[in-house]
Motif scaffolding. Sequence first.
Motif: not given
Length: 93
Positions: A14, A11, A51, A54-55
Amino acid sequence: MSDTIPALLIILITILCPPVGVYLVAGCGADLFVNICLTLLGYLPGHIHAFYIEYVYFDRRDRARHGQLTGRHAPGVYSERVQHGGAVGYGTI
């Protein structure tokens, strides 16, 4: 705890550079290309896409660990690694 540290590191990476975060999760493929294009169009669209990738990855990884993974693909995700939460199967024997 051991799963939390890599997730937080991804995170943070990112936030600084969205394509690097996508590369760490999805590898080199269509998702990375889309993210690079979105980041070049604007920093915010690149972050939103990164994101989201990644989620989906972390959600599918947790579901696979609990045996709850469905066969439906997440929309807008092209990487099989992300679709299966990092556990890419090679079929049945």
